[in-house]
Design an enzyme around this catalytic site. Sequence first.
Site, PDB file in Angstrom:
ATOM      1  N   SER A   1       0.862  -7.279   2.564  1.00  0.00           N
ATOM      2  CA  SER A   1       1.952  -5.993   2.748  1.00  0.00           C
ATOM      3  C   SER A   1       3.247  -6.438   2.063  1.00  0.00           C
ATOM      4  CB  SER A   1       1.967  -5.742   4.387  1.00  0.00           C
ATOM      5  OG  SER A   1       2.805  -4.609   4.352  1.00  0.00           O
TER       6      SER A   1
ATOM      7  N   HIS B   1      -1.163  -1.412   1.374  1.00  0.00           N
ATOM      8  CA  HIS B   1      -1.541   0.046   2.006  1.00  0.00           C
ATOM      9  C   HIS B   1      -1.944   1.192   1.453  1.00  0.00           C
ATOM     10  CE1 HIS B   1      -0.077  -2.357   5.756  1.00  0.00           C
ATOM     11  NE2 HIS B   1       0.981  -2.644   5.066  1.00  0.00           N
TER      12      HIS B   1
ATOM     13  N   GLU C   1      -5.750  -1.544   2.649  1.00  0.00           N
ATOM     14  CA  GLU C   1      -5.651  -2.513   3.796  1.00  0.00           C
ATOM     15  C   GLU C   1      -6.920  -3.347   3.619  1.00  0.00           C
ATOM     16  OE1 GLU C   1      -4.571  -0.105   7.226  1.00  0.00           O
ATOM     17  OE2 GLU C   1      -2.390   0.097   6.404  1.00  0.00           O
TER      18      GLU C   1
END
Lengths: 270, 270
Positions: free
Chosen positions: A130, A172, A199
């Site tokens: 992330s 994401h 993800e």
Amino acid sequence: MSDTSKRGWLIPIGGAEERSTDALILRRFMELCGGRDARILVIPTASELAETGPNYVSLFEEMGARSRYIPIDEREDCFAEEIVSTLERASGIFLTGGNQLRLSTILGGTPVARSIRDRFAKGVHVAGTSAGAAIVCEHMIAGGPTGPTPTENGVTMAPGLGLTNKAIVDQHFRQRDRLGRLLTALSYNPFATGLGIDEDTAAFISPRGTLEVVGSGAITVVDPSGLQHSSMHDASDQDPISLIGLTLHILTAGDHFNLETRQAQAITLN
Amino acid sequence: MSDTSKRGWLIPIGGAEERSTDALILRRFMELCGGRDARILVIPTASELAETGPNYVSLFEEMGARSRYIPIDEREDCFAEEIVSTLERASGIFLTGGNQLRLSTILGGTPVARSIRDRFAKGVHVAGTSAGAAIVCEHMIAGGPTGPTPTENGVTMAPGLGLTNKAIVDQHFRQRDRLGRLLTALSYNPFATGLGIDEDTAAFISPRGTLEVVGSGAITVVDPSGLQHSSMHDASDQDPISLIGLTLHILTAGDHFNLETRQAQAITLN
């Protein structure tokens, strides 16, 4: 350029990697770092949750590796000799999720940032999930609106850790509808390859620049090297922009992309 | 890293350099490129005015150098062999003012951008004024609001030509009140030195990274290497941010700053 073949592997992860059953991505990173001999250092600075560091340490220890985390909450922590010497003993470095601007503003220009770059150049593997994936790039996507259309103001960029200049990573990717901001970033200067990582998906990038997809999602690869036309320089505030001649690949587990030659290769099942 | 001592000089100019009387900055650039043996290639792509290229060519020719400009208006122009081979014969490259996003979106990732980087690494000198000064950096300031206070969204950044990673340049600095956006850019990742260059002022940066101020204005040097605290990662949209521990130098003609050691030195008058 330095001899890039001595670098470590670089592993940007799209966030929310599976951790409870086989933890495929984290386990592969741990194997790369030496398996039971691995010493994985977790840097939880992007996160503001106290449990983020200990949680990853437990995960890596359950797999059989040695692991610890270094608590860095302020810039002054990055000047502590003990933290830098801990970094120097790691065989792998893991950057957690959170806010990538928190990472860059706290680590940027400090001995910790220099040490990560130095260790990576000497063969230590670096993974980030992330926010931790965004920051491994020289040119980091720090924020921007959602949606598929690139717009004149459609991304916020900042200098990252600089472990690669060949790719700009967004994460994401499918879950948060980020194609537009990745395209905007590429349109500003169409020299790098865009990697939109879903993800529970990771790009395992070898020292020579070949990427393999690992995980349950896809990586959206946008190659602007054939871009014939861009209206970016004529666009006004918030205008959508036109981009003609981009190359797009959607890659899933086992597929490869070479960041040097910009060639994609699907997995061959025998 | 490659041997940086073989690089050319890098000369970002703050815009509006004096051209009608002694043309101090342009003349010094021309002398550096070989004086009467100089071959100065002008790249007017940032500008959309047809006279920009011819005007600079005339200026350099009046000084005694050889000069020509290459018309690049679209990305496809950057793939023409003739343009790249012209670049390879130049002893100096001059990037005009205009819009730096026009430069990066048209040149980025093309043979022309690669050739400029390659020639610079081999000793060809590169000067740029206004937009042309912004783009010489790896991390380019593309835009942002005016005013002295850094804010959470106070700058637009994009990848530049990448001729230096040690400095982030802003231009028309005093005239357009740009301290806030330069501070915002530095706060995103406090590793580079900020150079706010006034109009009719240039930073002559030697291959080894020592900068000398030339011209009638000042260069505002912001060194964030001692930054103790930044609130950037906690700031919300448009919030002013606090930065504690920046080092500031205001340098005028003849003063020096070393981008490697971050030491400033005032001119000594004997």
